[in-house]
Design an enzyme around this catalytic site. Structure first.
Site, short mmCIF file in Angstrom:
data_model
loop_
_atom_site.label_atom_id
_atom_site.label_comp_id
_atom_site.label_asym_id
_atom_site.label_seq_id
_atom_site.Cartn_x
_atom_site.Cartn_y
_atom_site.Cartn_z
N GLY A 15 -4.62 4.40 4.76
CA GLY A 15 -4.61 2.99 5.16
C GLY A 15 -4.50 2.78 6.66
O GLY A 15 -4.51 3.73 7.44
N TYR A 147 3.04 -10.52 -3.50
CA TYR A 147 3.32 -9.50 -2.47
C TYR A 147 4.71 -9.74 -1.87
O TYR A 147 5.52 -8.81 -1.75
CB TYR A 147 2.23 -9.57 -1.40
CG TYR A 147 2.42 -8.68 -0.19
CD1 TYR A 147 2.50 -7.30 -0.31
CD2 TYR A 147 2.47 -9.24 1.09
CE1 TYR A 147 2.64 -6.49 0.81
CE2 TYR A 147 2.59 -8.44 2.21
CZ TYR A 147 2.68 -7.07 2.07
OH TYR A 147 2.81 -6.28 3.18
C1 AKB Z 1 -0.67 -9.17 4.99
O1 AKB Z 1 -1.30 -10.01 5.65
O2 AKB Z 1 -0.58 -9.21 3.75
C2 AKB Z 1 0.07 -8.09 5.72
C3 AKB Z 1 1.48 -8.45 5.99
C4 AKB Z 1 1.83 -9.51 6.95
O3 AKB Z 1 2.37 -7.86 5.41
N1 AKB Z 1 -0.60 -7.81 6.97
#
Ligand code: AKB
Length: 324
Positions: A15, A147
């Protein structure tokens, strides 16, 4: 290499951050001491990578533990994750990779190690109820993305393993990371990398965020510095562990475009916000990183001007050589 070299495992080594951390740690400790692992093969020229590489699905607990045991791993950089935009397309996959993957790494580090572990968190741990300006270290963590949910849970899991098992686990809440080696994949801040490639290639860019969406960002050299500095800190002096706020710069797409125009005067941007706008709107504009500064001496080197000049310089040279 000396006998005291760490035995390192990097997950997510193909990555954006993994590719560059692999190179840096290989130079520092010897490539033979850094095992690269990812669910997909390394994207860069395999001949340029001297470190051993293994395909690894971090959701496979048995494989993770076997790898840590077999290779005598004593330090793990656990970078494998599904990011914010990809997470919204497949929330269960994001949960599985980010949570089960993290549990598997922590368990392997505890049982087959002990291994020290670095686990990145993100500004995605924050949500719309969090103060958006100079977001404090201790604040509301109610993210609205899957996330973000996994990042909050990951921070808490890490803290649990520190308190319950005495495991050495550390991590920072990364902002958007800008770099020119391996493109990011599936994030909301990805525009801030793509814009440079298109500026140099075509002089035009269609941006998926509004021109006034201000987000925290960081240049890759600072990101790598934060990882290695935090891992080098005296663990007994840390009051926080895997949830450090860190900051370098904050800007909007319009401000970034204006900075790029100092180098490429005719550069134009069209704004067509998509589903990622709602994600950006739920995140802070700027971050208070005083805990990281106090506890392990964090200081960024790059601001918007220095980062932009470097990005344009590298990509322009690559284009002149016919490699972009
Ligand atoms: C995303 O945009 O999902 C990542 C982050 C800010 O963790 N770059």
């Amino acid at each position: 290499m000396s006998q005291s070299s760490p035995r390192i495992l990097i997950t997510g080594a193909s990555g954006q951050i993994g590719t560059e951390l692999l190179k840096l740690l290989g130079l520092r400790y010897g490539p033979e001491n850094v095992l690269a692992a990812d669910i997909q093969p390394l994207l860069q020229d395999p001949n340029a990578v001297e470190s051993p590489f293994e395909i690894l699905d971090v959701t496979d607990a048995g494989r993770v533990e076997d790898l840590v045991r077999r290779r005598g791993v004593d330090t793990v950089y656990h970078l494998a994750a599904v990011l914010s935009a990809s997470g919204e397309k497949d929330p269960l996959k994001a949960w599985n990779v980010n949570i089960q993957g993290t549990v598997n790494i922590l368990e392997a580090a505890r049982k087959a190690g002990p291994a020290r572990v670095f686990i990145p968190s993100s500004i995605a741990a924050f949500g719309p109820e969090t103060p958006r300006l100079r977001t404090p270290q201790e604040t509301v963590l109610r993210p609205t993305t899957i996330y973000g949910v996994t990042k909050v849970a990951g921070e808490l899991l890490a803290e649990y393993y520190v308190g319950r098992f005495g495991l050495d686990v550390r991590g920072c809440r990364f902002p958007g990371i800008i770099s020119h080696e391996t493109p990011p994949g599936g994030g909301t801040t990805d525009y801030a990398v793509a814009i440079f490639y298109e500026a140099v290639r075509t002089g035009r860019y269609v941006c998926f965020l509004r021109e006034d969406s201000r987000l925290p960002m960081m240049y890759m050299p600072d990101c790598l510095k934060s990882i290695t500095d935090l891992m080098a800190a005296d663990f007994s002096r840390l009051r926080h562990h895997a949830d450090f706020n860190i900051a370098a710069m904050s800007f909007t797409p319009a401000e970034l475009a204006a900075e790029i125009r100092k180098h490429i005067p005719g550069f134009t941007v069209e704004y067509k916000p998509d589903f990622r706008q709602a994600i950006a709107d739920s995140w802070p504009e700027s971050i208070d990183d005083s805990a990281a500064r106090e506890e392990w001496g964090w200081r960024p080197d790059y601001d918007l001007g220095a980062m932009t000049a470097d990005m344009i310089g590298v990509l322009s040279r690559r284009r002149a050589e016919g490699r972009l």
